[in-house]
Motif scaffolding. Structure first.
Motif, short mmCIF file in Angstrom:
data_model
loop_
_atom_site.label_atom_id
_atom_site.label_comp_id
_atom_site.label_asym_id
_atom_site.label_seq_id
_atom_site.Cartn_x
_atom_site.Cartn_y
_atom_site.Cartn_z
N HIS A 110 -4.42 -8.39 -6.22
CA HIS A 110 -4.76 -8.18 -7.63
C HIS A 110 -3.65 -7.43 -8.34
O HIS A 110 -3.36 -7.67 -9.52
N ALA A 140 -8.12 -12.43 2.88
CA ALA A 140 -9.12 -11.37 2.82
C ALA A 140 -10.01 -11.35 4.06
O ALA A 140 -10.63 -10.32 4.36
N ARG A 153 -8.54 -16.07 -0.15
CA ARG A 153 -9.78 -15.86 0.60
C ARG A 153 -9.49 -15.77 2.10
O ARG A 153 -10.04 -14.93 2.80
N ARG A 204 0.83 -1.20 0.00
CA ARG A 204 0.00 0.00 0.00
C ARG A 204 0.87 1.25 0.00
O ARG A 204 0.51 2.26 -0.62
N THR A 255 -8.40 -5.08 5.60
CA THR A 255 -9.79 -5.13 5.15
C THR A 255 -9.86 -5.98 3.89
O THR A 255 -8.88 -6.08 3.13
N PRO A 256 -11.00 -6.60 3.63
CA PRO A 256 -11.10 -7.40 2.40
C PRO A 256 -10.77 -6.59 1.15
O PRO A 256 -10.12 -7.10 0.23
N GLU A 257 -11.18 -5.33 1.12
CA GLU A 257 -10.91 -4.51 -0.05
C GLU A 257 -9.42 -4.25 -0.22
O GLU A 257 -8.89 -4.31 -1.34
N ALA A 258 -8.73 -3.97 0.91
CA ALA A 258 -7.29 -3.70 0.83
C ALA A 258 -6.51 -4.94 0.42
O ALA A 258 -5.59 -4.86 -0.41
N ASP A 314 -7.67 -7.63 -1.25
CA ASP A 314 -7.97 -7.98 -2.64
C ASP A 314 -7.22 -7.07 -3.61
O ASP A 314 -6.69 -7.53 -4.63
N ALA A 315 -7.18 -5.77 -3.31
CA ALA A 315 -6.48 -4.84 -4.19
C ALA A 315 -4.99 -5.13 -4.24
O ALA A 315 -4.36 -5.08 -5.31
#
Length: 306
Positions: free
Chosen positions: A243, A220, A217, A196, A234-237, A239-240
Motif C-alpha cells: 500500500h 499476503a 493476494r 519495513r 504477515t498479511p498485515e505487513a 499489505d502495508a
C-alpha cells in the motif's frame, strides 16, 4: 502556459551527448528491440502540451554496458545533463539521478552530489543488477539507509539489460522480463525487510509494479505457509508495504490494471506515467494517461507542483 494537469513521473531523457557516449561503449540498443532514441527536450515539451500534462520527471536508466568500465564519470555526466535540463525549464521538467550501483561507496557520494549540489528530485534505481541480484541485495543496505535518511524519492525501473530471460528467446525482454524484473525487486524489498526498515524512502515502481497488483493476494498469504513466522510476511505487513508504494501507469493504464491497483493501494499512490519517448505521442494520447484521483505526484515533487 503550463497546463494544470498531472505530473508525468515516468519520462525518459536521452540527449544526443548521452546516446553518443553509449555508442562509444558499443551500445546501439537500450534493450533488444529498443534502439537508442532520437530525443530532444522540445519533443517532450510538445508531448506534455498535447497531452495536458503539467510537467515530466526525467530519468535515463542505463544499460549494463555503461557499467562495464568504471561508471562514475558517465553517471556524473548524465546527472549533470539531466539536472541542467530541469534547471533550464523550471516547472516543466524534474530530474532523477542515475547511480553507479556497481560502486556502493561511489553511489553514496553520488546521492549527496545529485540531491545536495545539483538539486535533483530523487533517483532512479534499476530493479536488478548486471548479475541478476535484486535491490534487496545486502550490498545495497547502505544505499537504502541513506535514501531513507533523506526521505528520498526513487523510481524503480526495469534494468534495460535485465539478466532474466524467463519468457525465452522469441519474446523480447521488454514484454515480459521487464515486468518480472520489477516484480522480483518489489518481492525482495518486501520479504527482505527493506521497506519495513526504510519507511521514509518513497518508492515509485514502474509499469504499475509489473505483476505485483495481480500477485498481491499471493504475497499476503506467504506468512501462512512458505514464510510462516516471518515478521515481514504477515498479511498485515505485506499489505502495508504494498500500500505504501507508488505505482506509475506507464504502459499499464487499462481498466483491469487500475482495478487491481485499487485493491492494493489508494488513488493518491497511482501516478501518471507515459514512458515517452519509447511510447509515441499517438499511443500516449490514445491511452489518455491520467492519475485516477488527486495527483499524488505533487507531494513527491513539490517544485513541480508549485
Amino acid at each position: 502556459m503550463r497546463p494544470a494537469g498531472p505530473i508525468d513521473v515516468h519520462h525518459h531523457a536521452y540527449p544526443p551527448a548521452l546516446t553518443a557516449a553509449l555508442r562509444d561503449l558499443g551500445v546501439t540498443e537500450l534493450a533488444p528491440g529498443v534502439p537508442l532514441p532520437d530525443w530532444k527536450p522540445d519533443d517532450s515539451l510538445r508531448l506534455l502540451d498535447r497531452a495536458g500534462l503539467a510537467a515530466a520527471v526525467l530519468s535515463a536508466p542505463l544499460p549494463d554496458a555503461a557499467f562495464a568500465r568504471r561508471s562514475g564519470p558517465l553517471v556524473r555526466a548524465v546527472n549533470e545533463g539531466t539536472a541542467g535540463l530541469a534547471e533550464d525549464r523550471p516547472g516543466r521538467f524534474g530530474a532523477l539521478a542515475c547511480l553507479p550501483l556497481d560502486d556502493p561507496d561511489g553511489t553514496l557520494l553520488e546521492i549527496g552530489f545529485a540531491l545536495d549540489v545539483l538539486g535533483m528530485d530523487g533517483v532512479v534505481l534499476p530493479a536488478s543488477l548486471p548479475d541478476g541480484r535484486t535491490l534487496a541485495d545486502l550490498s545495497l543496505v547502505p544505499v537504502f539507509d541513506e535514501l531513507d535518511r533523506r526521505g528520498a524519492v526513487a523510481l524503480v525501473h526495469p534494468n534495460p539489460s535485465v539478466a532474466c530471460r524467463c519468457a525465452g528467446p522469441s519474446v523480447p525482454p521488454s514484454l515480459v522480463d521487464f515486468a518480472l524484473d520489477t516484480t522480483r525487486a518489489v518481492a525482495g524489498l518486501v520479504f527482505g525487510g527493506t521497506l519495513r526498515r526504510c519507511p521514509r524512502v518513497r518508492l515509485i515502481v514502474a509499469h504499475a509494479g509489473g505483476a505485483v497488483p495481480y500477485l498481491a493476494r499471493r504475497f499476503a498469504l506467504a506468512g501462512t505457509w512458505v514464510l510462516a513466522g516471518d515478521v515481514h510476511a504477515t498479511p498485515e505487513a505485506v499489505d502495508a508495504a504494498l500500500h505504501g508504494l507508488y505505482y506509475d501507469t506507464a504502459q499499464s493504464e487499462s481498466p483491469g490494471v487500475l482495478e487491481c491497483l485499487r485493491e492494493v493501494t489508494d488513488d493518491s499512490h497511482i501516478l501518471t506515467g507515459t514512458d515517452f519517448p519509447f511510447m509515441t505521442d499517438e499511443v500516449i494520447l490514445a491511452a489518455g494517461f491520467r492519475s485516477p484521483g488527486p495527483d499524488g505526484a505533487a507531494g513527491l515533487f513539490p517544485r513541480l507542483a508549485r
